[in-house]
Write an enzyme that holds these catalytic residues in place. Structure first.
Site, PDB file in Angstrom:
ATOM      1  N   CYS A  70     -11.320  -2.619  -5.303  1.00 50.81           N
ATOM      2  CA  CYS A  70     -12.335  -1.583  -4.894  1.00 50.81           C
ATOM      3  C   CYS A  70     -13.435  -2.200  -4.300  1.00 50.81           C
ATOM      4  O   CYS A  70     -14.270  -2.761  -4.612  1.00 50.81           O
ATOM      5  CB  CYS A  70     -12.810  -0.843  -6.134  1.00 50.81           C
ATOM      6  SG  CYS A  70     -11.543   0.154  -7.110  1.00 50.81           S
ATOM      7  N   CYS A 371       0.332   6.529   5.441  1.00 48.80           N
ATOM      8  CA  CYS A 371      -0.450   5.881   4.712  1.00 48.80           C
ATOM      9  C   CYS A 371      -1.350   5.011   5.726  1.00 48.80           C
ATOM     10  O   CYS A 371      -1.814   4.196   5.344  1.00 48.80           O
ATOM     11  CB  CYS A 371       0.171   5.048   3.715  1.00 48.80           C
ATOM     12  SG  CYS A 371       1.343   3.869   4.368  1.00 48.80           S
TER      13      CYS A 371
END
Length: 413
Positions: A70, A371
């Site tokens: 993240c 993507c």
């Protein structure tokens, strides 16, 4: 030590400060922040935030900052989602494409059903699972993950025991590709040393025993099933489909639903639709509720799973599925004869070979799912240059708090 002001966030999620010597990248920073740290080769390390952005929020993971999973957990939802939309606009602009780019579709935390967990044995003999550290091959042990489905997180201790069986050779670096299915956990292991003869029979039996004790639905090694207590299944539209070992699946059900609903809405009215790079039928089955479908993908196992789903599902329009490498042998206008709409969802490399064939078809609508905004924009330029108009693009935040963004683009002739 240098003190700099962050001007923007770059495509990989790092903050960027502009200097006379060129851009300096500072991880985990936000626009408008004053930061200080050591700069080497255009990159700031050990970053200290001197003046925080009002958009900075407290990260929710105890592993934030070390875990490389993240990179944007410190950014408030509004500007974070706007930034993802801006990444799509920027990729399109590089191909001179202007269109309506909708607001980014958000997905909630705790919904990711697929994880790739790296396994390592520590010096004390303990086996740990985790993700790669930022800009490193080092594995960060992860005990919680706010992105993942809680059922995956709850299985981490059991999965570490399973992983231990695959650390037989010192050069093995196992990765457990873990998927939550309707029938429980499906685990495919890659990264096991093969030159030394692969996993021994004793270790295979150990892995199978531990997997059964852990209640796994299936355990496989590089797509080769070792143990299956229950056939892992997933739901695509009205169909229950047996997931191939190591097969592709969209990471987040909510993101998948956002993309499939837009694809189905775009092709309504068409009698025959092509679904290219179809996998096991993520789009094929929802599309078959409104039109007959021609489906193609290079994965033989994916096509077999799709066909199994066809057999067990009632009320669908006909689906004709073919295993075919669409990079080497794209479907031609002749193959796509009668298709009034085309959906394509290629890997990150895009679909330039297949896109070039679409212009010669009679399809009035094309739905591109991607993507990778850069390769999508490249493929979109091919379609636009041959008479299509890119009507709308919808970014989808499938990979929460990362720099990645999915999208759905609707083209009309």
């Amino acid at each position: 030590m240098m003190t700099l002001e962050i001007a923007r966030v770059a495509g990989q999620g790092d903050g960027v400060a502009d200097t006379p010597q060129g851009p300096v990248f500072a991880p985990l920073t936000l626009p408008g922040e004053a930061v200080r740290g050591e700069v080497t080769d255009g990159r700031m390390e050990a970053v200290e935030v001197l003046r925080a952005s009002p958009d900075r929020i407290a990260p929710v993971s105890p592993h934030y900052g070390d875990c490389g999973g993240c990179s944007l957990q410190h950014w408030a939802a509004g500007p974070y989602l706007d930034w993802k939309r801006a990444q799509v606009i920027s990729a399109l602009a590089r191909e001179r494409i202007e269109t309506e780019v909708e607001a980014t579709v958000a997905v909630p935390a705790g919904t990711r059903r697929r994880l790739a967990l790296h396994a390592r044995r520590l010096e004390d003999g303990r086996v740990v699972l985790g993700f790669k550290a930022r800009k490193s091959w080092r594995v960060v042990e992860v005990t919680v993950c706010p992105v993942a489905d809680p059922r995956l997180v709850a299985a981490f201790p059991a999965l570490a025991r399973v992983a231990a069986a695959f650390l037989e050779h010192p050069k093995s670096a196992p990765t457990l590709h873990v998927t939550w299915t309707l029938d429980g956990l499906d685990v495919d292991v890659t990264g096991v040393e093969r030159r030394s003869g692969g996993l021994s029979a004793d270790r295979r039996m150990q892995a199978i025993r531990i997997a059964r004790e852990a209640g796994l639905a299936r355990l496989s090694l590089a797509g080769e099933p070792l143990m299956m207590e229950r056939q892992p299944r997933v739901q695509f539209g009205p169909a229950l489909v047996p997931l191939p070992a190591g097969g592709f699946l969209q990471a987040v059900p909510e993101a998948e639903a956002a993309m499939t609903s837009r694809a189905v809405a775009a092709v309504k009215g068409a009698k025959k639709v092509a679904d290219l790079f179809c996998g096991a039928g993520t789009f094929s089955f929802p599309l078959a509720t409104v039109a007959s479908v021609v489906a193609a993908d290079a994965s033989v196992a994916g096509i077999a799973a799709l066909k199994a789903g066809i057999v067990s599902t009632r009320g669908l329009k006909p689906i004709a599925a073919e295993a075919r490498d669409l990079f080497r042998r794209p479907l031609t206008p002749h193959d796509l004869k009668g298709c009034e709409a085309i959906v394509f969802d290629p890997p990150r490399a895009g679909a330039i070979e297949q896109t070039a064939q679409i212009a010669g078809t009679k399809a009035a609508v094309v739905v591109g799912v991607s993507c990778n905004p850069q390769t999508f924009a490249r493929d979109a330029r091919v379609l636009i240059d041959t008479g299509f108009r890119l009507e709308t693009v919808t970014p989808v935040d499938q990979f929460l708090w990362s720099a990645h963004v999915e999208l759905v683009g609707i083209f009309r002739r």
